[in-house]
Design a protein around this motif. Structure first.
Motif, short mmCIF file in Angstrom:
data_model
loop_
_atom_site.label_atom_id
_atom_site.label_comp_id
_atom_site.label_asym_id
_atom_site.label_seq_id
_atom_site.Cartn_x
_atom_site.Cartn_y
_atom_site.Cartn_z
N ARG A 171 89.05 -113.87 -8.35
CA ARG A 171 89.69 -112.65 -8.85
C ARG A 171 88.89 -111.41 -8.49
NH1 ARG A 171 95.00 -113.62 -11.01
NH2 ARG A 171 95.05 -115.90 -11.13
N VAL A 172 89.56 -110.28 -8.55
CA VAL A 172 88.98 -109.00 -8.14
C VAL A 172 88.08 -108.43 -9.23
CG1 VAL A 172 89.54 -106.60 -7.61
CG2 VAL A 172 90.89 -108.45 -6.58
N LEU A 173 86.95 -107.88 -8.80
CA LEU A 173 86.07 -107.08 -9.64
C LEU A 173 85.99 -105.68 -9.05
CD1 LEU A 173 83.19 -109.68 -10.00
CD2 LEU A 173 84.66 -108.92 -11.86
N ARG A 174 85.92 -104.69 -9.92
CA ARG A 174 85.87 -103.30 -9.45
C ARG A 174 84.82 -102.51 -10.22
NH1 ARG A 174 89.00 -100.42 -6.11
NH2 ARG A 174 90.60 -101.60 -5.03
N ARG A 190 85.47 -103.40 -3.48
CA ARG A 190 85.98 -104.61 -4.10
C ARG A 190 84.89 -105.67 -4.10
NH1 ARG A 190 90.28 -107.10 -1.08
NH2 ARG A 190 91.57 -107.45 -2.94
N ARG A 191 84.83 -106.42 -5.18
CA ARG A 191 83.96 -107.59 -5.27
C ARG A 191 84.83 -108.74 -5.79
NH1 ARG A 191 78.73 -107.74 -9.39
NH2 ARG A 191 78.42 -110.00 -9.44
N ARG A 192 84.36 -109.95 -5.64
CA ARG A 192 85.15 -111.11 -6.05
C ARG A 192 84.28 -112.09 -6.81
NH1 ARG A 192 83.60 -111.32 -0.89
NH2 ARG A 192 82.38 -113.16 -0.25
N SER A 193 84.90 -112.89 -7.66
CA SER A 193 84.20 -113.99 -8.31
C SER A 193 85.21 -115.01 -8.80
CB SER A 193 83.35 -113.48 -9.48
OG SER A 193 82.50 -114.52 -9.95
#
Length: 212
Positions: A171-174, A190-193
């Motif tokens: 999912r997206v992290l902001r 954008r970051r993801r985890s």
């Protein structure tokens, strides 16, 4: 909760070099991230000390369950139907939910067009000024729509899948966090985890869809 007006935001994907416009309908977004005290009041749990610090070390699934539990406490219709590792979003529900990625960036920019809505040291806690720890919410200058800590302090979970073709259910992290360099604290980053992962620089803020 702050009323966010309708608008259009352009999202981009660095891997595919693709950009696309997204229409955003009016919605509401919390002025600050969910705090340790707020999370404990709803769930009976917290991740660390400091009532006014953003709750951290919460997974995407934790955030969804918090949204539903808080909705029930406040007499609202839960936004999510959760069955084991499956979830459906009831877009007509008036309960608390995570913002979409487009909603998040639209709200973060607040009508601005640059990488940030102000000078970084004035608006965000990041590696250059955080002394490498989380800070209380609302300690920096808000954006033009009255939202605090959209950049820095803690990353925000968003509803969206990051890139299903390459990263599956990630999912997206902001927003960037207290340990990030200045280049990570920009409106478009954008970051993801994985949705089950809990990280000490990741929290969330809640959104709502107003009744029509």
């Amino acid at each position: 909760m702050v009323a966010i007006p309708a608008g259009t935001v352009t999202l981009s994907d660095r891997r595919t070099q693709r950009s696309w416009p997204v229409e955003v309908a009016p919605f509401q977004l919390a002025a600050v991230p969910v705090t340790q005290a707020e999370y404990e009041q709803v769930t009976g749990q917290r991740s660390s000390s400091g009532d006014r610090r953003p709750v951290d070390s919460v997974s995407w699934w934790d955030a969804l369950r918090y949204c539903n539990a808080r909705s029930i406490q406040d007499g609202l219709t839960p936004a999510y139907r959760i069955d084991a590792e499956n979830v459906d979003w009831d877009i007509d529900a008036d309960g608390y939910r995570l913002p979409t990625e487009a909603e998040w960036e639209h709200a973060c920019r607040a009508g601005s067009t640059g990488p940030r809505y102000g000078e970084l040291d004035e608006i965000a806690w990041y590696r250059g000024n955080s002394a490498e720890h989380m800070h209380d919410v609302g300690g920096k200058r808000p954006n033009a729509w009255g939202l605090y800590d959209m950049l820095g302090n803690a990353w925000d979970w968003c509803w969206d899948i990051y890139d299903a073709e390459i990263y599956g259910s990630y999912r997206v992290l902001r927003g960037g966090g207290w340990f990030d360099e200045h280049w990570s604290c920009r409106a478009s980053v954008r970051r993801r985890s994985h949705p089950s992962v809990r990280l000490d620089d990741v929290g969330f803020r809640v959104a709502r869809t107003p009744r029509s």
